[in-house]
Structures are given as C-alpha cells and as structure tokens.
Write a protein that holds these residues in place. Sequence first.
Motif, PDB file in Angstrom:
ATOM      1  N   ILE A 152       9.596  -0.491  14.983  1.00 60.16           N
ATOM      2  CA  ILE A 152       8.225  -0.556  15.528  1.00 60.16           C
ATOM      3  C   ILE A 152       7.276   0.148  14.560  1.00 60.16           C
ATOM      4  CG2 ILE A 152       6.712   0.270  17.397  1.00 60.16           C
ATOM      5  CD1 ILE A 152       9.200   0.056  19.259  1.00 60.16           C
ATOM      6  N   LEU A 153       7.747   1.292  14.045  1.00 63.94           N
ATOM      7  CA  LEU A 153       6.918   2.064  13.117  1.00 63.94           C
ATOM      8  C   LEU A 153       6.578   1.236  11.874  1.00 63.94           C
ATOM      9  CD1 LEU A 153       5.619   4.719  12.150  1.00 63.94           C
ATOM     10  CD2 LEU A 153       7.826   5.329  11.147  1.00 63.94           C
ATOM     11  N   VAL A 154       7.569   0.546  11.314  1.00 69.79           N
ATOM     12  CA  VAL A 154       7.342  -0.254  10.107  1.00 69.79           C
ATOM     13  C   VAL A 154       6.271  -1.318  10.364  1.00 69.79           C
ATOM     14  CG1 VAL A 154       8.402  -1.913   8.508  1.00 69.79           C
ATOM     15  CG2 VAL A 154       9.621   0.178   9.114  1.00 69.79           C
ATOM     16  N   ASP A 155       6.360  -2.001  11.513  1.00 65.83           N
ATOM     17  CA  ASP A 155       5.357  -3.020  11.854  1.00 65.83           C
ATOM     18  C   ASP A 155       3.950  -2.415  11.952  1.00 65.83           C
ATOM     19  OD1 ASP A 155       7.217  -5.013  11.889  1.00 65.83           O
ATOM     20  OD2 ASP A 155       7.546  -4.956  14.059  1.00 65.83           O
ATOM     21  N   LEU A 156       3.866  -1.228  12.551  1.00 58.50           N
ATOM     22  CA  LEU A 156       2.560  -0.568  12.691  1.00 58.50           C
ATOM     23  C   LEU A 156       1.983  -0.163  11.337  1.00 58.50           C
ATOM     24  CD1 LEU A 156       3.044   1.683  15.834  1.00 58.50           C
ATOM     25  CD2 LEU A 156       1.535  -0.283  15.614  1.00 58.50           C
ATOM     26  N   ILE A 157       2.857   0.278  10.439  1.00 57.37           N
ATOM     27  CA  ILE A 157       2.364   0.674   9.106  1.00 57.37           C
ATOM     28  C   ILE A 157       1.723  -0.537   8.417  1.00 57.37           C
ATOM     29  CG2 ILE A 157       3.034   1.452   6.786  1.00 57.37           C
ATOM     30  CD1 ILE A 157       5.305   3.083   8.177  1.00 57.37           C
ATOM     31  N   PHE A 158       2.407  -1.694   8.490  1.00 54.41           N
ATOM     32  CA  PHE A 158       1.870  -2.899   7.836  1.00 54.41           C
ATOM     33  C   PHE A 158       0.477  -3.261   8.360  1.00 54.41           C
ATOM     34  CE2 PHE A 158       6.271  -4.045   6.333  1.00 54.41           C
ATOM     35  CZ  PHE A 158       5.936  -4.104   4.978  1.00 54.41           C
ATOM     36  N   LYS A 159       0.250  -2.940   9.636  1.00 51.65           N
ATOM     37  CA  LYS A 159      -1.049  -3.224  10.253  1.00 51.65           C
ATOM     38  C   LYS A 159      -2.200  -2.561   9.474  1.00 51.65           C
ATOM     39  CE  LYS A 159      -3.072  -2.109  14.750  1.00 51.65           C
ATOM     40  NZ  LYS A 159      -2.739  -1.560  16.066  1.00 51.65           N
ATOM     41  N   TYR A 160      -1.929  -1.395   8.882  1.00 56.63           N
ATOM     42  CA  TYR A 160      -2.986  -0.628   8.207  1.00 56.63           C
ATOM     43  C   TYR A 160      -3.020  -0.810   6.690  1.00 56.63           C
ATOM     44  CZ  TYR A 160      -3.686   1.362  12.743  1.00 56.63           C
ATOM     45  OH  TYR A 160      -3.961   1.488  14.073  1.00 56.63           O
ATOM     46  N   GLY A 162       0.813  -1.212   0.000  1.00 58.67           N
ATOM     47  CA  GLY A 162       0.000   0.000   0.000  1.00 58.67           C
ATOM     48  C   GLY A 162       0.844   1.257   0.000  1.00 58.67           C
ATOM     49  N   PHE A 163       0.140   2.380   0.004  1.00 53.87           N
ATOM     50  CA  PHE A 163       0.787   3.684  -0.100  1.00 53.87           C
ATOM     51  C   PHE A 163       0.654   4.455   1.203  1.00 53.87           C
ATOM     52  CE2 PHE A 163      -0.046   2.255  -4.297  1.00 53.87           C
ATOM     53  CZ  PHE A 163       1.013   2.741  -5.067  1.00 53.87           C
ATOM     54  N   VAL A 164       1.747   5.094   1.594  1.00 56.70           N
ATOM     55  CA  VAL A 164       1.783   5.823   2.857  1.00 56.70           C
ATOM     56  C   VAL A 164       2.401   7.192   2.582  1.00 56.70           C
ATOM     57  CG1 VAL A 164       2.891   5.870   5.126  1.00 56.70           C
ATOM     58  CG2 VAL A 164       2.031   3.713   4.215  1.00 56.70           C
ATOM     59  N   THR A 165       1.816   8.222   3.140  1.00 57.34           N
ATOM     60  CA  THR A 165       2.432   9.536   2.950  1.00 57.34           C
ATOM     61  C   THR A 165       2.949  10.069   4.272  1.00 57.34           C
ATOM     62  OG1 THR A 165       2.184  11.725   1.969  1.00 57.34           O
ATOM     63  CG2 THR A 165       0.340  10.944   3.263  1.00 57.34           C
ATOM     64  N   ILE A 166       4.033  10.842   4.179  1.00 54.70           N
ATOM     65  CA  ILE A 166       4.640  11.440   5.371  1.00 54.70           C
ATOM     66  C   ILE A 166       4.388  12.940   5.302  1.00 54.70           C
ATOM     67  CG2 ILE A 166       6.792  11.799   6.637  1.00 54.70           C
ATOM     68  CD1 ILE A 166       7.939   9.317   5.348  1.00 54.70           C
ATOM     69  N   LYS A 199      -8.923  16.838   9.636  1.00 54.03           N
ATOM     70  CA  LYS A 199     -10.321  16.569   9.992  1.00 54.03           C
ATOM     71  C   LYS A 199     -11.158  16.167   8.777  1.00 54.03           C
ATOM     72  CE  LYS A 199     -10.373  19.024  14.338  1.00 54.03           C
ATOM     73  NZ  LYS A 199     -10.552  20.311  15.022  1.00 54.03           N
ATOM     74  N   ASN A 200     -10.674  16.508   7.570  1.00 50.02           N
ATOM     75  CA  ASN A 200     -11.412  16.133   6.349  1.00 50.02           C
ATOM     76  C   ASN A 200     -10.907  14.816   5.762  1.00 50.02           C
ATOM     77  OD1 ASN A 200     -12.516  18.728   6.550  1.00 50.02           O
ATOM     78  ND2 ASN A 200     -10.773  19.580   5.431  1.00 50.02           N
ATOM     79  N   VAL A 201     -10.039  14.126   6.509  1.00 55.18           N
ATOM     80  CA  VAL A 201      -9.389  12.934   5.969  1.00 55.18           C
ATOM     81  C   VAL A 201      -9.943  11.681   6.636  1.00 55.18           C
ATOM     82  CG1 VAL A 201      -7.148  11.747   5.873  1.00 55.18           C
ATOM     83  CG2 VAL A 201      -7.263  14.184   5.444  1.00 55.18           C
ATOM     84  N   THR A 202     -10.219  10.646   5.837  1.00 53.54           N
ATOM     85  CA  THR A 202     -10.751   9.402   6.402  1.00 53.54           C
ATOM     86  C   THR A 202      -9.647   8.364   6.615  1.00 53.54           C
ATOM     87  OG1 THR A 202     -11.226   8.720   4.146  1.00 53.54           O
ATOM     88  CG2 THR A 202     -13.045   9.680   5.387  1.00 53.54           C
ATOM     89  N   THR A 203      -8.463   8.639   6.074  1.00 55.56           N
ATOM     90  CA  THR A 203      -7.326   7.721   6.179  1.00 55.56           C
ATOM     91  C   THR A 203      -6.820   7.641   7.627  1.00 55.56           C
ATOM     92  OG1 THR A 203      -6.728   8.685   4.050  1.00 55.56           O
ATOM     93  CG2 THR A 203      -5.088   7.283   5.065  1.00 55.56           C
ATOM     94  N   PRO A 204      -6.392   6.443   8.112  1.00 57.30           N
ATOM     95  CA  PRO A 204      -5.796   6.381   9.458  1.00 57.30           C
ATOM     96  C   PRO A 204      -4.524   7.232   9.559  1.00 57.30           C
ATOM     97  CG  PRO A 204      -5.715   4.215   8.377  1.00 57.30           C
ATOM     98  CD  PRO A 204      -6.483   5.128   7.482  1.00 57.30           C
ATOM     99  N   VAL A 205      -4.412   7.984  10.640  1.00 59.55           N
ATOM    100  CA  VAL A 205      -3.242   8.858  10.826  1.00 59.55           C
ATOM    101  C   VAL A 205      -2.390   8.335  11.984  1.00 59.55           C
ATOM    102  CG1 VAL A 205      -2.454  11.211  11.308  1.00 59.55           C
ATOM    103  CG2 VAL A 205      -4.561  10.863   9.990  1.00 59.55           C
ATOM    104  N   ILE A 206      -1.115   8.069  11.681  1.00 63.59           N
ATOM    105  CA  ILE A 206      -0.169   7.659  12.726  1.00 63.59           C
ATOM    106  C   ILE A 206       0.664   8.885  13.090  1.00 63.59           C
ATOM    107  CG2 ILE A 206       1.832   6.191  13.258  1.00 63.59           C
ATOM    108  CD1 ILE A 206       0.716   4.138  11.217  1.00 63.59           C
TER     109      ILE A 206
END
Length: 302
Positions: A163-171, A8-12, A113-120
């Motif tokens: 830890i961060l990488v593992d959490l990203i995969f979760k989503y 999947g795609f993740v933005t920073i 607040k206008n975003v439905t994507t999970p935010v880490i």
Amino acid sequence: MSENFKSGFVTIIGRPNVGKSTLMNHLIGQKIAITSNKPQTTRNRIQTVYTDMEKGQIVFVDTPGIHKAKNKLGEYMVNVAERTLNEVDAVLWLVEPSNFIGAGEQHIIEKLKNVTTPVILIINKIDTVEKEKVLEYIDTYRKVYDFAEIVPLSALRGQNTDILVDLIFKYLPYGPQFYDEDTVTDQPERQIVAEIIREKALHALNEEIPHGIAVSVDKMKFRKGKKLVDIDATVVCERESHKGIIIGKQGAMLKKIGSNARYEIEHMLDAKVNLQLWVKVKKDWRDSDFLIKNFGYNKDEM
C-alpha cells in the motif's frame, strides 16, 4: 516503458531505531542498509532503487537520524538529513506506535514545518500493538501536522508495505528512469563491505563502544580466474581499552565479528571471501574533520 512511468526521490526520516533501514531493505527485497538495535547505525546517505517497469522508479535516499548533535560527526549527520528534506519528491517519516509524542518527535515536527515536500507518516511496528490502538495513534499525529498520508505498517513483517509503495507513486512526477532496472544501490561494494563489518561489530559488542567505531576497507581484490576475494579491513576505535574488548580474549571477539561478516559478504559478492581484520586506535576521530572524511563520509556534505 509506459507513458505513465513515474520517477522521483523519496527520503526516509525518523528518530534512530524506528526501523528505517528495515523498511528500506524490505521494499528493495535485499539487504542494503545495515540494521542494529543501537542508535546511529546509518551514517551516510544511502541511495537504493525500487523499480516497477509498469509504474515507475523510486530512488530512496536513506538519511542519518535527525537528533540533537553532540559532536562534529553528529552535526554532519543532522545537516545531511535536514538538507535532503527539501530536495526530494516525498518524505516518509517513521514513528513508533504511541499516543505520546516525545521530544525527539517534536524536534522533527519543528523541522518539517519548514518543508514544502509532501510528508507521508508511517506508524511502524503495528504488529506489536492491539489493532484498536492504531486508530488512536493516527489521531494523535493527525492533530500535530498536516500529513499527505498516514500509513500504519510493519516493516519487519511486510504488512501494508505494498500500500505504501502505491501511495509513494501518487506523489512522484512523470519522468524518465534514472537507473537500470537491475540496479538496487549506488553504494560502492567496498562501502557496503565496510558497513557489513561495522554492523557485525555493533551486534557483537556492548553499549559503550559501537558509537566510536568506524571501518575502513584497505584492500579488496578478486583473485584472477577464481571466485575468491581477498579483503583487508581495519576496525577503528577511540580508546586503547576499546581495542582490547574488540579483539577479545585470545582474539575471540574479532574472530566472531569476522566470521559473521564474511558469511554475509560472501552472500553479497557471490564468491568466497578471505577476510583479514585489524583493530587500530584513533583518539576522538568523530571530532576530526580529516578522519571523518577518511572513513568515507562524503566531503561535499561536510
């Protein structure tokens, strides 16, 4: 490939200078995004790829910082950043360790607040503060937004990044591999070369000029049968007075920028580099649609 492969795609995102590019370079294990302590270093969407053949593939979309725009280039950068938020599987928001949520951060919270994507939420630079304080910072942010996860880490020192990488995969959803496992970026080499030269100029010059520079690679040619590349590039600035500063006394500044850039480009291309730099003045290029496109900013995202 395992059935449990996720992709999947993740933005920073985050205000300029919070360490977005440092984090991405650390996760990928090599330098893709240029870093400098001057704001607005990253101007384009840079895609980098993290692959773990067991777990899956994360495609990071680095975006320009979200800030209040002052000119056409600024508007373009903010539009790109905001549009990305709803197109990805997860958003990583980097902040500095602090109890105080400033105007820049408030501005980002409003956008989220206008975003439905999970935010880490990532609280970066924890190596610079006392451990006890970190819990306070987590608490401060937890009250203002419903984050999917909160991760304190140090991008520079590599603390908690696994830890961060593992959490990203979760989503991320289960899905196919988008890129070969040895792909680390979709940036063409010429683009990376231009960015490296711009980074070295940012490091070498003082506060005033860097915002107003762009770099175009006019020629990049491998010599037949030799591990040698000829590169001609132009550093573009907005004023005649800037041109003099970039060239420096008897060409010393331009020489310094060139040799610093050459060292890194050789490392990236694994070849000797013959680098020639020129400096040109193009007044107010940051307010010209034509010139912004000309310096490699994507037409479709204008």
